[in-house]
Design a protein around this motif. Structure first.
Motif, short mmCIF file in Angstrom:
data_model
loop_
_atom_site.label_atom_id
_atom_site.label_comp_id
_atom_site.label_asym_id
_atom_site.label_seq_id
_atom_site.Cartn_x
_atom_site.Cartn_y
_atom_site.Cartn_z
N SER A 259 0.81 -1.22 0.00
CA SER A 259 0.00 0.00 0.00
C SER A 259 0.84 1.27 0.00
O SER A 259 0.31 2.34 0.26
CB SER A 259 -0.95 0.04 1.20
OG SER A 259 -1.78 -1.08 1.20
N ASN A 260 2.11 1.17 -0.28
CA ASN A 260 2.98 2.36 -0.32
C ASN A 260 3.06 2.86 -1.76
O ASN A 260 3.66 2.20 -2.61
CB ASN A 260 4.37 2.01 0.20
CG ASN A 260 5.29 3.22 0.27
OD1 ASN A 260 5.23 4.12 -0.56
ND2 ASN A 260 6.16 3.23 1.25
N PRO A 261 2.49 4.03 -2.06
CA PRO A 261 2.41 4.52 -3.43
C PRO A 261 3.66 5.19 -3.94
O PRO A 261 3.74 5.56 -5.10
CB PRO A 261 1.28 5.54 -3.35
CG PRO A 261 1.46 6.12 -1.99
CD PRO A 261 1.88 4.98 -1.12
N GLY A 262 4.64 5.40 -3.08
CA GLY A 262 5.86 6.06 -3.53
C GLY A 262 6.06 7.38 -2.82
O GLY A 262 5.75 7.53 -1.65
N GLY A 263 6.60 8.35 -3.55
CA GLY A 263 6.90 9.64 -2.95
C GLY A 263 8.13 10.24 -3.60
O GLY A 263 8.25 10.28 -4.82
N LEU A 264 9.06 10.67 -2.78
CA LEU A 264 10.24 11.38 -3.27
C LEU A 264 11.33 10.41 -3.72
O LEU A 264 11.68 9.48 -3.01
CB LEU A 264 10.77 12.31 -2.19
CG LEU A 264 9.76 13.37 -1.70
CD1 LEU A 264 10.32 14.10 -0.48
CD2 LEU A 264 9.43 14.34 -2.82
N LEU A 265 11.87 10.67 -4.90
CA LEU A 265 12.90 9.81 -5.46
C LEU A 265 14.11 9.71 -4.55
O LEU A 265 14.62 8.62 -4.28
CB LEU A 265 13.32 10.33 -6.84
CG LEU A 265 14.46 9.60 -7.54
CD1 LEU A 265 14.06 8.17 -7.86
CD2 LEU A 265 14.87 10.34 -8.82
N TYR A 266 14.59 10.86 -4.05
CA TYR A 266 15.80 10.82 -3.22
C TYR A 266 15.58 10.03 -1.94
O TYR A 266 16.50 9.41 -1.40
CB TYR A 266 16.30 12.24 -2.92
CG TYR A 266 15.49 13.02 -1.90
CD1 TYR A 266 15.66 12.80 -0.53
CD2 TYR A 266 14.59 13.99 -2.30
CE1 TYR A 266 14.93 13.51 0.40
CE2 TYR A 266 13.86 14.71 -1.37
CZ TYR A 266 14.04 14.47 -0.02
OH TYR A 266 13.31 15.18 0.90
#
Length: 423
Positions: A259-266
């Motif tokens: 359920s973790n959609p992502g976020g910041l690349l760094y």
């Protein structure tokens, strides 16, 4: 809430709350240098220039982008609202739900979203390319949408009685967003069944990492870390969780990215470096093939065995992290196919306080896999039965416990990995 169909899946992918906007997924921030001189036409041209210089598809979805500029600069705009509408119309030609314009209020909300302080119902949505449906990427844990039972892949058919057919993503975002204490009515389609949800908006403080050291009769101590979002504070909280595990001399780790959609690349790169000591983590490739590689830097915090839990709601930065651990054979990935979002957006402010997100690159795993629309295939596929899902639907506190069938499988695999590790 009236649910006419049972068998919900453990929340499966998301971010935004205050907005429900596309805030996560490998974002990188930059600030426009252009000066807005109260000219709506100048703002239209500024957006056109950004797309012309940075957009990942050099064909612009088959559009003659110079002709597009002529068309929109040939119009007269009496105020900024007309310019905003023209910009959204112009960007629609790219057929890319992740490249979008935000008015000043929406842009401010998006910046708050990635900081971990949110208000709203707690979902992230997108517009499906093939069908133009407004679909849920995922709810964020411990938010009103999550508690109500909204899940990944839900199709939003109506918002407060208004059909979403033909609705722009930004309009859907604006309708779902609202002040804490107010409510929004959603009609959701799931597996052909219609469901009605009334959800009360709230102010939500997001702590992206939940961790605990546990004892198992088979393996002794292990560290269970659930990461729900790659926000600006995720790496710091993850570091603290791993150091706590090492302090307790755990035998291994279960990293839960469901359920973790992502976020910041760094943020995903920093966290990967905590587990991977050397080698490439992710590569981004822009429209001219320029490669930007992010690699480990010898700062891994642990070399203990890792099992990674994923599902259909694990997207973007989650896929960067799980893909890197998988390619380096640093972790065993368990669960179901991930969402499949392999695109990077740059978010930039515009001269009048508005902003835009523009897709500037695609990313590849260390082995060169392009997972966009494909996702990460787990090393061990474990799909929960309807009965197993229902256990978690009835009591969300059982996620990450022995009553969670996927967690139980991960613990079994971790036990095998620890047994095989040389002393």
């Amino acid at each position: 809430m009236n649910i006419t169909k049972r068998g919900l899946i453990l929340g499966t992918t998301a971010l935004a709350v205050s907005s429900v906007a596309i805030t996560g997924f490998g974002l990188r921030f930059s600030q426009s240098q252009a000066f807005f001189k109260d000219s709506p036409k100048e703002l239209v041209d500024e957006v056109w220039q950004v797309i012309n210089g940075r957009y990942v598809d050099a064909t612009f979805n088959g559009e003659d982008w110079r002709e597009v500029r002529k068309e929109y600069l040939g119009k007269e705009y009496s105020d900024k609202e007309q310019a905003y509408e023209a910009i959204r119309e112009m960007l629609k030609k790219l057929n890319d739900p992740y490249t979008r314009f935000m008015n000043p209020e929406e842009f401010k909300t998006m910046q708050i979203d990635t900081s971990g302080e949110l208000t709203g119902i707690g979902i992230q949505i997108t517009k499906e390319e093939e069908t133009n449906n407004i679909i849920v990427i995922s709810p964020i844990e411990d938010t009103p949408a999550f508690s109500a039972g909204i899940i990944s892949k839900d199709i939003i058919r109506k918002i407060d009685g208004k059909t979403t057919e033909g609705m722009e993503l930004n309009d859907a975002v604006s309708m779902i967003r609202g002040t804490p204490g107010s409510s929004v009515d959603l009609v959701i389609e799931r597996e052909g069944e219609m469901m009605n949800f009334t959800i009360t908006r709230a102010k939500i403080e997001i702590h992206p990492v939940r961790a605990r050291v546990e004892q198992s009769p088979d393996i002794g101590k292990f560290d269970y870390i659930r990461l729900v979002q790659f926000s600006s504070n995720a790496a710091a909280e993850m570091k603290q969780a791993i150091l706590e595990g090492e302090k307790n001399n755990v035998a291994g780790y279960i990293l839960d990215l469901r359920s973790n959609p992502g976020g910041l690349l760094y943020s995903s790169v920093e966290i990967a470096r905590m587990f991977i000591d050397e080698g490439r983590i992710v590569t981004t490739v822009d429209r001219v093939g320029e490669v930007d590689a992010h690699s480990a830097n010898g700062t891994a915090l642990t070399n203990k065995p890792v099992v990674v839990l994923v599902d259909g709601g694990s997207a973007s930065a989650s896929e960067i992290l799980s893909g890197a651990l998988q390619d380096h054979k640093r972790g065993i990935v368990v669960g179901t196919q991930t969402f499949g979002k392999g695109l990077v957006q740059s978010v930039r402010g515009l001269g009048d306080g508005s902003g835009m997100a523009v897709t500037i690159a695609k990313y590849l795993t260390p082995d060169g896999r392009d997972i966009n629309k494909q996702g990460i295939t787990p090393d061990i596929v474990y799909e929960m039965s309807d009965e197993e899902k229902e256990v978690l639907i009835q009591d969300r506190l059982k996620i990450g416990t022995i009553d969670d069938a996927q967690f139980k499988k991960a613990l079994e695999i971790l036990s095998q990995q620890i047994a095989q590790k040389p002393n």
